[in-house]
Design a protein around this motif. Structure first.
Motif, short mmCIF file in Angstrom:
data_model
loop_
_atom_site.label_atom_id
_atom_site.label_comp_id
_atom_site.label_asym_id
_atom_site.label_seq_id
_atom_site.Cartn_x
_atom_site.Cartn_y
_atom_site.Cartn_z
N ASP A 140 0.73 -1.13 -0.08
CA ASP A 140 -0.06 0.16 0.15
C ASP A 140 0.94 1.21 -0.11
N ASP A 141 1.16 1.69 -1.12
CA ASP A 141 1.95 2.94 -1.42
C ASP A 141 1.12 4.16 -0.72
N ASP A 142 -0.04 4.00 -0.74
CA ASP A 142 -0.85 5.24 -0.07
C ASP A 142 -0.61 5.43 1.60
N ASP A 143 -0.25 4.37 2.03
CA ASP A 143 -0.10 4.32 3.52
C ASP A 143 1.16 4.94 3.89
N PRO A 144 0.87 6.27 4.85
CA PRO A 144 2.08 7.02 5.19
C PRO A 144 3.33 6.36 5.71
N LYS A 145 3.04 5.34 6.65
CA LYS A 145 4.05 4.48 7.27
C LYS A 145 4.83 3.68 6.21
N GLN A 146 4.11 2.94 5.24
CA GLN A 146 4.58 2.32 4.24
C GLN A 146 5.57 3.11 3.34
N LYS A 147 5.03 4.10 2.92
CA LYS A 147 5.59 5.12 2.18
C LYS A 147 7.14 5.48 2.64
N LYS A 148 7.06 5.78 4.01
CA LYS A 148 8.12 6.17 4.57
C LYS A 148 9.17 5.20 4.89
N GLU A 149 8.73 3.98 5.20
CA GLU A 149 9.56 2.75 5.14
C GLU A 149 10.32 2.55 3.98
N LYS A 150 9.44 2.54 2.96
CA LYS A 150 9.96 2.30 1.42
C LYS A 150 11.14 3.35 1.08
N GLU A 151 10.72 4.57 1.27
CA GLU A 151 11.77 5.54 1.02
C GLU A 151 12.99 5.47 1.76
N LYS A 152 13.07 5.14 3.04
CA LYS A 152 14.15 4.89 3.93
C LYS A 152 14.92 3.55 3.44
N ALA A 153 14.28 2.60 2.97
CA ALA A 153 14.82 1.40 2.50
C ALA A 153 15.76 1.75 1.05
N ALA A 154 15.07 2.46 0.24
CA ALA A 154 15.70 2.94 -1.12
C ALA A 154 16.81 3.75 -0.59
N LYS A 155 16.79 4.80 0.17
CA LYS A 155 18.08 5.29 0.37
C LYS A 155 19.09 4.70 1.03
N GLU A 156 18.75 3.47 1.86
CA GLU A 156 19.81 2.78 2.61
C GLU A 156 20.43 1.81 1.33
N ALA A 157 19.74 1.35 0.63
CA ALA A 157 20.04 0.52 -0.58
C ALA A 157 20.98 1.16 -1.47
N GLU A 158 20.75 2.59 -1.56
CA GLU A 158 21.60 3.27 -2.39
C GLU A 158 22.87 3.74 -1.83
N GLU A 159 22.88 3.96 -0.52
CA GLU A 159 23.92 4.20 0.21
C GLU A 159 24.95 2.79 0.32
N ASP A 160 24.37 1.89 0.45
CA ASP A 160 25.11 0.84 0.65
C ASP A 160 25.65 0.03 -0.58
#
Length: 443
Positions: free
Chosen positions: A326-346
């Motif tokens: 559910d990309d409309d869920d603020p919590k899931q959206k935030k977690e997805k953005e965080k995961a994408a950022k961590e993946a990019e850094e690593d």
């Protein structure tokens, strides 16, 4: 079931005189999903003080807003879940083996880390006939045999000091477990058009944004409806996606007005229908599209509406993890953005053709593969109904910035406009008589 039918059954729990419940059965379950104790009693043999406490619990499980807290759901099939409910109903809570099987199924499918109490009552309601003008007659039109199940949290009282009359002093009071008002429950069968309807069930959820998905799917085996809060989030995501750079104040205000008019018109139509009178208003994809058109959304922006509607309202569930994507869920959206950022850094660095280092990001496979294993998905909600009043508040119009929140009656959005003042974009509210600031009338 409509509100008037729900209220008719709710009225059976108003007082001892109105109540004709035959038996009360229950099972106390701890946080480890273990049965602590069970009981089965003749309801009217209980002390009157206890009866009224139970009646309050049962009334609560028939309270709330239809389409939010009260969901009229249809069975997907004639499966084991429905057969078990019928067995409980037909035995009138007198068969302990059937009751224990029911408790086991609830315990296996009800998800909570806390203690809770399962309560069951059974009753045969002599449904009085009604005249054409809605007045009740003495004659019985039919007998409605039903069970009502409520699931109540059992909580430990807070520590504190209490007065000891014998010692005439204050001491630490003993803590004990108390039964709270229900979090979930259901009425079976439904009371549709004031008649027994064993194809449907009325489900109650205290929290409009949470439903017991596993219990609905595996025990009740009913079509699962998108919770009210998720319908709101999905609609907000859809509108933001469709409008894009056309999302200005005037368009959103027009959208509010069009939605409010749609609900009022549909409610008026329902009131004119003697069979329904007070039903919840549902809204479909084409209705939403028409509302956006009338709100001034351009044809260009509406070209992708059908696809975007399916994206936001056609949620998928990961059958491997049980997670709803559910990309409309603020919590899931935030977690997805965080995961994408961590993946990019690593991500490891590689050289391109020009010898420039760049990160090679391996994005998380949310739909095809995770941890090297393929995942299967299916529709998260097989009951596709959307309730119009879940999408936009019909009674208020809210504007918010980081520091300011303004709410007005949805019928008076004409009092608000945006305007450039001294080179700054401002929200201008037309003041009428009776302005009150912090409880103080001002000029």
């Amino acid at each position: 079931m409509q509100r008037k039918e729900i209220n008719e059954i709710k009225g059976l729990f108003k007082s001892i005189d109105d109540c004709d419940v035959t038996r009360l059965a229950g099972c106390y379950v701890n946080g480890n999903k273990e049965k602590v104790s069970t009981f089965n009693e003749v309801f009217l043999d209980l002390p009157s003080e206890e009866i009224y406490k139970y009646l309050e619990i049962f009334r609560k499980s028939l309270s709330g807003t239809v389409g939010k807290n009260l969901l009229d759901m249809e069975f997907k099939e004639e499966g084991d879940g429905k057969r078990l409910l019928n067995a409980v109903r037909k035995t009138q809570l007198k068969d302990e083996e059937t009751l224990n099987l029911f408790y086991d199924q609830v315990i296996n499918t009800y998800e909570t880390p806390s203690n809770y109490l399962i309560l069951l009552v059974a009753q045969t309601y002599d449904v009085p006939g009604k005249t054409t003008d809605g007045l009740k007659m003495d004659e019985t039109s039919e007998f409605y045999d039903y069970i009502l199940c409520t699931i109540c949290p059992v909580k430990l009282t807070e520590p504190g000091l209490g007065y000891d009359e014998e010692k005439t002093s204050f001491h630490t009071i003993q803590r004990f477990f108390t039964v709270d008002l229900p979090e979930d429950g259901f009425l079976y069968p439904a009371f549709t058009d004031r008649e027994t309807d064993d194809s449907r069930i009325l489900y109650y959820s205290k929290k409009a944004d949470q439903t017991q998905r596993k219990m609905m799917d595996q025990l009740l085996q009913c079509g699962i409806l998108m919770p009210a809060k998720k319908q709101t989030q999905s609609f907000q995501g859809l509108v933001s996606d469709v409008l894009g750079d056309e999302a200005d104040f005037e368009t959103v205000r027009s959208l509010q007005n069009e939605m409010t008019d749609f609900v009022k018109k549909k409610k008026q139509e329902l009131k004119q229908d003697e069979e329904i009178n007070d039903g919840a208003v549902t809204i479909g994809k084409e209705d939403v599209k028409g509302i956006l058109e009338r709100s001034g959304v351009s044809e260009e922006r509406l070209k992708s509406f059908d696809h975007k509607f399916e994206v936001h309202f056609g949620k998928k569930v990961d059958l491997t993890t049980g997670e709803i994507i559910d990309d409309d869920d603020p919590k899931q959206k935030k977690e997805k953005e965080k995961a994408a950022k961590e993946a990019e850094e690593d991500a490891p660095f590689v050289l391109d053709d020009q010898g420039v280092q760049e990160a090679e990001v391996n994005e998380t496979a949310s739909s095809e593969e995770q941890n090297g294993e393929p995942h299967e998905f299916q529709d998260a909600y097989d009951d596709k109904r959307i309730f119009a009043e879940n999408l936009i508040p019909s009674k208020k119009f809210e504007m918010k910035t980081a520091d300011v929140v303004v709410r007005i009656n949805s019928d008076r959005t004409d009092l608000v406009e945006t305007r450039m003042v001294d080179g700054k974009k401002c929200l201008v509210i037309q003041l009428q008589e009776g302005l009150v600031v912090n409880g103080i009338p001002v000029k």
